[in-house]
Design a protein around this motif. Structure first.
Motif, PDB file in Angstrom:
ATOM      1  N   GLN A 140      46.817  43.279  43.972  1.00  0.00           N
ATOM      2  CA  GLN A 140      45.939  42.607  43.020  1.00  0.00           C
ATOM      3  C   GLN A 140      44.477  42.722  43.456  1.00  0.00           C
ATOM      4  O   GLN A 140      43.593  43.003  42.641  1.00  0.00           O
ATOM      5  CB  GLN A 140      46.337  41.139  42.892  1.00  0.00           C
ATOM      6  CG  GLN A 140      45.571  40.391  41.838  1.00  0.00           C
ATOM      7  CD  GLN A 140      46.050  38.949  41.704  1.00  0.00           C
ATOM      8  OE1 GLN A 140      46.743  38.428  42.576  1.00  0.00           O
ATOM      9  NE2 GLN A 140      45.665  38.308  40.627  1.00  0.00           N
ATOM     10  N   ILE A 141      44.200  42.544  44.742  1.00  0.00           N
ATOM     11  CA  ILE A 141      42.838  42.676  45.266  1.00  0.00           C
ATOM     12  C   ILE A 141      42.312  44.083  45.002  1.00  0.00           C
ATOM     13  O   ILE A 141      41.189  44.265  44.522  1.00  0.00           O
ATOM     14  CB  ILE A 141      42.797  42.363  46.784  1.00  0.00           C
ATOM     15  CG1 ILE A 141      43.008  40.870  47.030  1.00  0.00           C
ATOM     16  CG2 ILE A 141      41.475  42.822  47.389  1.00  0.00           C
ATOM     17  CD1 ILE A 141      43.200  40.506  48.499  1.00  0.00           C
ATOM     18  N   LYS A 142      43.125  45.103  45.302  1.00  0.00           N
ATOM     19  CA  LYS A 142      42.689  46.489  45.105  1.00  0.00           C
ATOM     20  C   LYS A 142      42.388  46.764  43.636  1.00  0.00           C
ATOM     21  O   LYS A 142      41.369  47.376  43.310  1.00  0.00           O
ATOM     22  CB  LYS A 142      43.739  47.465  45.631  1.00  0.00           C
ATOM     23  CG  LYS A 142      43.846  47.469  47.143  1.00  0.00           C
ATOM     24  CD  LYS A 142      44.693  48.586  47.683  1.00  0.00           C
ATOM     25  CE  LYS A 142      46.092  48.572  47.174  1.00  0.00           C
ATOM     26  NZ  LYS A 142      46.978  49.522  47.861  1.00  0.00           N
ATOM     27  N   HIS A 143      43.247  46.308  42.740  1.00  0.00           N
ATOM     28  CA  HIS A 143      43.030  46.535  41.311  1.00  0.00           C
ATOM     29  C   HIS A 143      41.762  45.837  40.820  1.00  0.00           C
ATOM     30  O   HIS A 143      41.009  46.398  40.023  1.00  0.00           O
ATOM     31  CB  HIS A 143      44.234  46.082  40.491  1.00  0.00           C
ATOM     32  CG  HIS A 143      45.419  46.983  40.614  1.00  0.00           C
ATOM     33  ND1 HIS A 143      45.339  48.346  40.475  1.00  0.00           N
ATOM     34  CD2 HIS A 143      46.721  46.712  40.879  1.00  0.00           C
ATOM     35  CE1 HIS A 143      46.542  48.882  40.641  1.00  0.00           C
ATOM     36  NE2 HIS A 143      47.403  47.911  40.897  1.00  0.00           N
ATOM     37  N   GLN A 144      41.525  44.625  41.294  1.00  0.00           N
ATOM     38  CA  GLN A 144      40.331  43.899  40.861  1.00  0.00           C
ATOM     39  C   GLN A 144      39.065  44.554  41.409  1.00  0.00           C
ATOM     40  O   GLN A 144      38.042  44.584  40.716  1.00  0.00           O
ATOM     41  CB  GLN A 144      40.428  42.435  41.278  1.00  0.00           C
ATOM     42  CG  GLN A 144      41.472  41.695  40.462  1.00  0.00           C
ATOM     43  CD  GLN A 144      41.762  40.307  40.976  1.00  0.00           C
ATOM     44  OE1 GLN A 144      41.377  39.929  42.071  1.00  0.00           O
ATOM     45  NE2 GLN A 144      42.477  39.537  40.177  1.00  0.00           N
ATOM     46  N   LEU A 145      39.116  45.078  42.628  1.00  0.00           N
ATOM     47  CA  LEU A 145      37.968  45.800  43.171  1.00  0.00           C
ATOM     48  C   LEU A 145      37.699  47.075  42.366  1.00  0.00           C
ATOM     49  O   LEU A 145      36.544  47.392  42.057  1.00  0.00           O
ATOM     50  CB  LEU A 145      38.203  46.157  44.643  1.00  0.00           C
ATOM     51  CG  LEU A 145      38.046  45.041  45.660  1.00  0.00           C
ATOM     52  CD1 LEU A 145      38.580  45.478  47.021  1.00  0.00           C
ATOM     53  CD2 LEU A 145      36.584  44.617  45.773  1.00  0.00           C
ATOM     54  N   ARG A 163      38.173  47.679  39.326  1.00  0.00           N
ATOM     55  CA  ARG A 163      37.643  47.406  37.997  1.00  0.00           C
ATOM     56  C   ARG A 163      36.159  47.071  37.990  1.00  0.00           C
ATOM     57  O   ARG A 163      35.532  47.059  36.934  1.00  0.00           O
ATOM     58  CB  ARG A 163      38.410  46.259  37.349  1.00  0.00           C
ATOM     59  CG  ARG A 163      39.731  46.728  36.774  1.00  0.00           C
ATOM     60  CD  ARG A 163      40.380  45.629  36.028  1.00  0.00           C
ATOM     61  NE  ARG A 163      41.166  44.885  37.019  1.00  0.00           N
ATOM     62  CZ  ARG A 163      41.873  43.817  36.774  1.00  0.00           C
ATOM     63  NH1 ARG A 163      41.895  43.304  35.576  1.00  0.00           N
ATOM     64  NH2 ARG A 163      42.570  43.221  37.708  1.00  0.00           N
ATOM     65  N   MET A 164      35.601  46.795  39.162  1.00  0.00           N
ATOM     66  CA  MET A 164      34.178  46.456  39.224  1.00  0.00           C
ATOM     67  C   MET A 164      33.345  47.706  38.955  1.00  0.00           C
ATOM     68  O   MET A 164      33.632  48.787  39.473  1.00  0.00           O
ATOM     69  CB  MET A 164      33.827  45.851  40.587  1.00  0.00           C
ATOM     70  CG  MET A 164      34.527  44.535  40.855  1.00  0.00           C
ATOM     71  SD  MET A 164      34.151  43.867  42.474  1.00  0.00           S
ATOM     72  CE  MET A 164      32.528  43.225  42.169  1.00  0.00           C
ATOM     73  N   VAL A 165      32.290  47.572  38.158  1.00  0.00           N
ATOM     74  CA  VAL A 165      31.460  48.706  37.750  1.00  0.00           C
ATOM     75  C   VAL A 165      30.783  49.372  38.939  1.00  0.00           C
ATOM     76  O   VAL A 165      30.680  50.601  38.991  1.00  0.00           O
ATOM     77  CB  VAL A 165      30.397  48.240  36.715  1.00  0.00           C
ATOM     78  CG1 VAL A 165      29.436  49.358  36.383  1.00  0.00           C
ATOM     79  CG2 VAL A 165      31.072  47.714  35.475  1.00  0.00           C
ATOM     80  N   VAL A 219      25.486  43.473  45.068  1.00  0.00           N
ATOM     81  CA  VAL A 219      26.834  44.059  45.116  1.00  0.00           C
ATOM     82  C   VAL A 219      27.718  43.314  46.104  1.00  0.00           C
ATOM     83  O   VAL A 219      28.854  42.962  45.793  1.00  0.00           O
ATOM     84  CB  VAL A 219      26.779  45.562  45.467  1.00  0.00           C
ATOM     85  CG1 VAL A 219      28.168  46.106  45.734  1.00  0.00           C
ATOM     86  CG2 VAL A 219      26.119  46.322  44.354  1.00  0.00           C
ATOM     87  N   LEU A 220      27.213  43.065  47.298  1.00  0.00           N
ATOM     88  CA  LEU A 220      28.016  42.367  48.305  1.00  0.00           C
ATOM     89  C   LEU A 220      28.410  40.976  47.797  1.00  0.00           C
ATOM     90  O   LEU A 220      29.556  40.561  47.944  1.00  0.00           O
ATOM     91  CB  LEU A 220      27.256  42.263  49.626  1.00  0.00           C
ATOM     92  CG  LEU A 220      28.004  41.582  50.762  1.00  0.00           C
ATOM     93  CD1 LEU A 220      29.294  42.332  51.085  1.00  0.00           C
ATOM     94  CD2 LEU A 220      27.125  41.488  51.992  1.00  0.00           C
ATOM     95  N   ALA A 221      27.482  40.287  47.163  1.00  0.00           N
ATOM     96  CA  ALA A 221      27.785  38.952  46.630  1.00  0.00           C
ATOM     97  C   ALA A 221      28.884  39.022  45.572  1.00  0.00           C
ATOM     98  O   ALA A 221      29.753  38.153  45.520  1.00  0.00           O
ATOM     99  CB  ALA A 221      26.526  38.329  46.041  1.00  0.00           C
ATOM    100  N   ARG A 222      28.877  40.065  44.753  1.00  0.00           N
ATOM    101  CA  ARG A 222      29.902  40.193  43.720  1.00  0.00           C
ATOM    102  C   ARG A 222      31.269  40.484  44.336  1.00  0.00           C
ATOM    103  O   ARG A 222      32.286  39.935  43.904  1.00  0.00           O
ATOM    104  CB  ARG A 222      29.514  41.291  42.741  1.00  0.00           C
ATOM    105  CG  ARG A 222      28.354  40.850  41.854  1.00  0.00           C
ATOM    106  CD  ARG A 222      27.808  41.946  40.996  1.00  0.00           C
ATOM    107  NE  ARG A 222      28.812  42.478  40.084  1.00  0.00           N
ATOM    108  CZ  ARG A 222      28.600  43.557  39.352  1.00  0.00           C
ATOM    109  NH1 ARG A 222      27.463  44.204  39.427  1.00  0.00           N
ATOM    110  NH2 ARG A 222      29.541  43.996  38.534  1.00  0.00           N
ATOM    111  N   VAL A 223      31.302  41.352  45.338  1.00  0.00           N
ATOM    112  CA  VAL A 223      32.574  41.675  45.993  1.00  0.00           C
ATOM    113  C   VAL A 223      33.118  40.441  46.717  1.00  0.00           C
ATOM    114  O   VAL A 223      34.305  40.117  46.604  1.00  0.00           O
ATOM    115  CB  VAL A 223      32.408  42.867  46.964  1.00  0.00           C
ATOM    116  CG1 VAL A 223      33.650  43.051  47.830  1.00  0.00           C
ATOM    117  CG2 VAL A 223      32.104  44.145  46.189  1.00  0.00           C
ATOM    118  N   ILE A 224      32.260  39.745  47.433  1.00  0.00           N
ATOM    119  CA  ILE A 224      32.690  38.546  48.148  1.00  0.00           C
ATOM    120  C   ILE A 224      33.095  37.456  47.158  1.00  0.00           C
ATOM    121  O   ILE A 224      34.043  36.710  47.385  1.00  0.00           O
ATOM    122  CB  ILE A 224      31.571  38.041  49.085  1.00  0.00           C
ATOM    123  CG1 ILE A 224      31.227  39.111  50.105  1.00  0.00           C
ATOM    124  CG2 ILE A 224      31.988  36.752  49.787  1.00  0.00           C
ATOM    125  CD1 ILE A 224      32.396  39.746  50.801  1.00  0.00           C
TER     126      ILE A 224
END
Length: 187
Positions: free
Chosen positions: A86-91, A93-95, A41-46
């Motif tokens: 944009q950062i908030k929206h992309q976060l 959308r992550m499952v 998860v951390l790798a995906r967020v980063i």
């Protein structure tokens, strides 16, 4: 400066803050992200940040719900208002992401950081380092005849100021945890 002076980016004819969300001014934002505590998860967020060229000023992660296996990631980043949205929206959308809060805009929040600061010095320099540490309420965690390790908690600005004052007194090394933040109030 007169109390009636307006903030940069506001209209000269109104007391209301009329900054456009498309301004070019970088702003510092603290984001609290609740995620599933699973591998990667951390790798995906980063990866979201690095893949789009966004910078991270501070990052802290810890499991906050052992039974629900959820972790909280606190991210301090900078960008224009448009980039932050944009950062908030992309976060969101992550499952694996359950909740995203921008603590900077949602109201008052408490931000704290822990730092360990190693300072080398003898004689008057050593005494001055101890006096400065007392003013900042830094605790001595380790001492030798030639050095100290101070522990300091507080707002990031306070830690920056302490480190800056320790440079001429023999600063050797700094270790910082990153910002931990939470909204103030009952909610």
């Amino acid at each position: 400066m007169s109390p009636l002076d307006l903030k940069k980016g506001s209209s000269r004819k109104s007391a209301y803050d009329l900054k456009t969300p498309f301004s070019d001014n970088d702003e510092r934002h603290t984001l609290a992200v609740l995620v599933d505590n699973v591998d990667g998860v951390l790798a995906r967020v980063i990866g979201l940040f690095s893949g789009r060229g966004y910078n991270i000023d501070s990052l802290t992660v810890a499991e906050v719900d052992h039974t629900g296996h959820r972790s909280r990631i606190t991210i301090v980043t900078r960008g224009t208002p448009q980039v932050i949205v944009q950062i908030k929206h992309q976060l969101e959308r992550m499952v694996v992401v359950h909740d995203v809060h921008d603590l900077t805009v949602e109201g008052p929040a408490v931000e704290r950081e822990l730092a360990l600061v190693k300072v080398r010095g003898t004689g008057d320099v050593r005494v001055e380092a101890l006096r400065t540490a007392e003013i900042f309420r830094a605790r001595v965690m380790d001492t030798t005849t030639e050095s100290f390790v101070f522990e300091l908690t507080g707002a990031p600005d306070k830690i920056d100021a302490f480190v800056e004052l320790m440079v001429p007194l023999g600063l050797v090394e700094v270790a910082r945890t990153g910002v931990a933040a939470i909204a103030r109030g009952a909610d």
